[in-house]
Design an enzyme around this catalytic site. Sequence first.
Site, short mmCIF file in Angstrom:
data_model
loop_
_atom_site.label_atom_id
_atom_site.label_comp_id
_atom_site.label_asym_id
_atom_site.label_seq_id
_atom_site.Cartn_x
_atom_site.Cartn_y
_atom_site.Cartn_z
N ASP A 189 26.32 -14.09 17.05
CA ASP A 189 27.03 -15.35 16.85
C ASP A 189 27.02 -15.60 15.35
O ASP A 189 25.97 -15.47 14.70
CB ASP A 189 26.39 -16.51 17.60
CG ASP A 189 27.36 -17.68 17.74
OD1 ASP A 189 28.45 -17.47 18.29
OD2 ASP A 189 27.02 -18.79 17.28
N SER A 190 28.17 -15.88 14.82
CA SER A 190 28.26 -15.98 13.37
C SER A 190 29.27 -17.05 12.98
O SER A 190 30.08 -17.49 13.79
CB SER A 190 28.66 -14.63 12.76
OG SER A 190 29.84 -14.14 13.37
N PHE B 169 38.55 -10.53 7.90
CA PHE B 169 39.15 -11.43 8.88
C PHE B 169 38.45 -12.78 8.81
O PHE B 169 37.49 -12.96 8.06
CB PHE B 169 39.07 -10.83 10.29
CG PHE B 169 37.66 -10.61 10.80
CD1 PHE B 169 37.06 -11.53 11.64
CD2 PHE B 169 36.95 -9.48 10.43
CE1 PHE B 169 35.77 -11.33 12.11
CE2 PHE B 169 35.66 -9.26 10.90
CZ PHE B 169 35.07 -10.19 11.74
N GLY B 170 38.92 -13.73 9.59
CA GLY B 170 38.28 -15.03 9.64
C GLY B 170 38.32 -15.74 8.30
O GLY B 170 39.36 -15.83 7.64
N TYR B 171 37.16 -16.21 7.87
CA TYR B 171 37.06 -16.98 6.63
C TYR B 171 36.84 -16.11 5.40
O TYR B 171 36.64 -16.62 4.30
CB TYR B 171 35.89 -17.98 6.74
CG TYR B 171 36.08 -19.04 7.81
CD1 TYR B 171 36.77 -20.22 7.55
CD2 TYR B 171 35.56 -18.86 9.08
CE1 TYR B 171 36.94 -21.18 8.52
CE2 TYR B 171 35.72 -19.83 10.07
CZ TYR B 171 36.41 -20.99 9.78
OH TYR B 171 36.58 -21.95 10.76
N ASP B 172 36.88 -14.79 5.56
CA ASP B 172 36.62 -13.88 4.43
C ASP B 172 37.43 -14.20 3.18
O ASP B 172 36.89 -14.13 2.06
CB ASP B 172 36.88 -12.43 4.84
CG ASP B 172 35.82 -11.88 5.79
OD1 ASP B 172 34.82 -12.58 6.04
OD2 ASP B 172 36.00 -10.76 6.30
N SER C 151 31.33 -8.98 23.04
CA SER C 151 32.38 -9.54 22.20
C SER C 151 33.73 -9.04 22.67
O SER C 151 33.83 -8.01 23.35
CB SER C 151 32.16 -9.13 20.74
OG SER C 151 33.20 -9.60 19.91
N GLY C 152 34.77 -9.75 22.29
CA GLY C 152 36.13 -9.28 22.49
C GLY C 152 36.81 -9.02 21.16
O GLY C 152 38.01 -8.76 21.10
N GLU D 1 29.94 -19.29 28.74
CA GLU D 1 30.07 -20.57 28.05
C GLU D 1 29.06 -20.62 26.91
O GLU D 1 27.85 -20.61 27.14
CB GLU D 1 29.82 -21.73 29.01
CG GLU D 1 30.03 -23.09 28.37
CD GLU D 1 29.81 -24.24 29.34
OE1 GLU D 1 29.95 -25.40 28.91
OE2 GLU D 1 29.48 -23.97 30.51
#
Length: 200
Positions: A67-68, A151-154, A7-8, A38
């Site tokens: 992957d989430s 973060f993200g959709y939290d 991951s980055g 990819e």
Amino acid sequence: MDLYVASGNRHKKQEIAEILPDFNIILPEEKNLSFNPEENGSSFFENAFIKAKSLYEITNQPALADDSGICVDALDGEPGIFSARFGSENGEKLTDADRNNYLLRKMEGIKNRTCRFVCCIVLYGGENRFISVQETLEGILLEEARGKNGFGYDPLVFLPGKGKSVAELSGEEKNLLSHRGKAVRALASIIPGFLAKNTP
């Protein structure tokens, strides 16, 4: 003990490190490794497997990948595996806030707001050796963002049992409840033995 994570995303590294304090979590960029596989799988598992296998082939060390994403029932499971690229055009990713607003616009006027975070983790140790765990965090999609943690959709996912959005949880609460936290903890007792078997 070192554990490479494909991951980055430093937020993910922090979450994993808090659950696995006995491991030195290493991201590819920290070793100046060129890593950009990819992700062309059709499921969370396939994408996690691609990433873990790709990093293993670079380092020749066991690699963990996740992957989430968020799956919204009223959108037939979208954005799902495309969560990080949802709403993007011409290959340019939206910011978290813009992506959240895009999802909220798609859900305007829709009453069924059940959703879940999904996380699939693969620990890959060679062609014939891997472990996979998939977990979820069930919730309700809010009509506006709430909270500044995570973060993200939290900020969009409300947890009725807690009376909070995921972004209103403390780090400790999130690690206990989250899809990623549950998946990593399921692997925690297995990882030491798995890594040891990869040592000549």
